[in-house]
Design an enzyme around this catalytic site. Structure first.
Site: not given
Ligand code: UGA
Length: 474
Positions: A294, A304, A307
């Site tokens: 959040l 990830c 896609k």
């Molecule tokens: C995501 C999932 O969180 C993992 O559980 C999953 O295994 C992975 O994809 C995958 O499919 O391999 P990831 O892509 O490393 O992991 O990144 P996230 O931490 O999920 O963040 C994704 C995006 O959301 C980033 O741009 C991040 O900055 C943004 N984000 C995340 C926010 O803007 N706010 C948040 O509170 C959380």
């Protein structure tokens, strides 16, 4: 904040319990000085999922060979070096190479031979159609169909569309029927939930392990492989292949939805002068909602979420369904990125040949990955408005992107801020917390800051004479 890496085992050389399955104790491991109830494992693919899986399983006590066909990457890996930035991974790699539980090879057939479990962790990127590019998986399937023996277990770790395990099983069965009429190996779907930047921590502290398949002995083997050496026992969800595959997509689409929601809300809060951070904090205290994911930002991205949401919507469409929420989440993300860029441009309106300094390029902190980075998308929009953009990121660089977007790369924050009209925080690197705003303000032409990660207390910036724009934070 707790140290995200505090639950990573600090030492290797684990010995201990008997193998629950009666799986053979690895002879090569035995000669290392004590029985290791490890399984002989092959991991295909030396990308971030494959490497974390290979090094993590070796750390558990298994004997692991990781197959990487890219020669340059392989040369790096055998030296214990990781060809990308992922905290803790290099240490884990080096330790397990040194204790001889982890090795690397370019040869899939030879490596898969006599391994009880063969994990597939090759890339499944988005194709031009928006669906999943199965090229690497198809190649591996062809090779495995001649390399494997019936008693081996194949594990799909790569994020692969619903139906992939069934497809692979058929492919193997066809080939085994031709080869010797025997039954083909079992296929298990075992999706990963590793976040880039904390993938090693996530590996050792999973919230759940999902194992899908139709053969109980194979499911038990893969459960054992994960359980062995795991400090905190996570729940193991056993199910069929299709459900396991869907759990992965549903999880990532839901995470994107959650972030998309808070980002959209931050826009409304911005208009109404309501602090979105307080709203998010109080919302998150409701256990039905939960406080994670959040954190408002410049948009969600990475290798990830984009896609996977696209594959999910595409799969539904193939079956005549429209995933309205997924579509709206994608649209909202594009609109949010545009809103952040426009907010920034508004601050330099009227400036002569404005210069904007971007703090961050990676799609989030803790990684040098720029794939589908919202930072890059914001920069693209700033460049489209003919603004000079400079970029500083402590880890990420992307010469192809730089060429495409035409931004300048800076080696330091000092270089970034010199004569800049505005700064924008795009990645939440912790080192940005230590910026000396007075010094930065003196170097800039105008003191403007867009804090697209809501990293800084607005009051502190305002005290240094900055015009501060957060995302729903004042
Ligand atoms: C995501 C999932 O969180 C993992 O559980 C999953 O295994 C992975 O994809 C995958 O499919 O391999 P990831 O892509 O490393 O992991 O990144 P996230 O931490 O999920 O963040 C994704 C995006 O959301 C980033 O741009 C991040 O900055 C943004 N984000 C995340 C926010 O803007 N706010 C948040 O509170 C959380």
């Amino acid at each position: 904040m707790t140290d995200p890496h505090s639950d990573i085992p600090a030492t290797t050389g684990r010995t201990g319990k008997e193998n629950l399955l009666g799986a053979k104790i690895d002879d090569s491991a035995k000669s290392l000085g004590g029985p290791i109830p490890g399984v002989r494992v092959c991991v295909i693919g030396g990308g971030y999922v494959g490497l974390v899986t290979a090094a993590g399983l070796a750390e558990f006590g298994h004997n692991v060979v990781c197959v990487e066909k890219d020669e340059q990457k392989l040369r790096t890996l055998v030296k214990g070096k990781v060809p990308f930035y992922e905290p803790e991974l290099e240490r884990l790699l080096k330790e397990n190479i040194a204790n001889k539980r982890l090795s690397f090879s370019p040869d899939l057939s030879e490596s898969a031979e006599k391994r009880q479990a063969v994990f597939i962790a090759v890339g499944t990127p988005q194709s031009l159609t928006g669906r999943t590019d199965m090229g690497a998986l198809e190649l591996v399937a062809d090779q495995l169909s001649v390399a494997l023996e019936p008693e081996q277990v194949v594990v799909i770790k790569s994020t692969a569309p619903v139906g992939t395990a069934a497809w692979l099983r058929n492919r193997l069965q066809e080939s085994f029927a031709k080869r010797n009429g025997s039954k083909a190996p079992s296929v298990i779907s075992n999706p990963e939930f590793l976040r880039e930047g904390s993938a090693v921590y996530d590996f050792f502290n999973p919230q759940r392990i999902v194992i899908g398949g139709d053969n109980s002995a194979a499911i038990e083997l893969i459960s054992h492989i994960h359980r062995l050496g795991m400090k905190k026992q996570a729940p193991i969800v056993t199910t069929n292949n299709e459900t396991a595959e869907m759990i992965k997509y549903a999880s990532n689409v839901f995470l994107a939805t959650k972030i998309g929601f808070i980002n959209e809300l931050s826009g409304l809060c911005d208009h109404l002068s309501v602090n979105v951070m307080e709203v998010a904090r109080a919302m998150g205290m409701d256990t039905r909602i939960g406080g994670e994911f959040l954190q408002p930002g410049p948009g969600w991205g990475g290798s990830c979420l984009p896609k996977d949401i696209s594959e999910y919507a595409g799969l539904a469409q193939e079956h005549g369904l429209t995933m309205h929420i997924a579509q709206a989440v994608q649209d909202a993300n594009r609109a949010h990125i545009a809103w952040v860029a426009n907010k920034t441009l508004a601050l330099v309106e009227g400036a002569n040949k404005p210069i904007i300094g971007a703090l961050g390029l990676a799609f989030k902190a803790g990684t040098n990955d720029t794939r589908h980075s919202p930072a890059a998308e914001v920069i693209r929009r700033l460049r489209a408005a003919d603004v000079t953009v400079r970029v500083y990121d402590p880890q990420a660089s992307d010469p192809v992107l730089q060429q495409q977007l035409g931004y300048e790369v800076c080696e330091s924050i000092d270089e970034l801020t010199e004569q800049a009209d505005c700064l924008i925080v795009l990645t939440e690197w912790s080192e940005f917390q230590f910026i000396d705003w007075e010094r930065v303000g003196q170097a800039m032409r105008s003191r403007n800051l867009v804090d697209a990660r809501n990293l800084f207390p607005p009051e502190a910036l305002k005290r240094h004479g900055f015009t501060y724009e957060g995302v729903g934070q004042f």
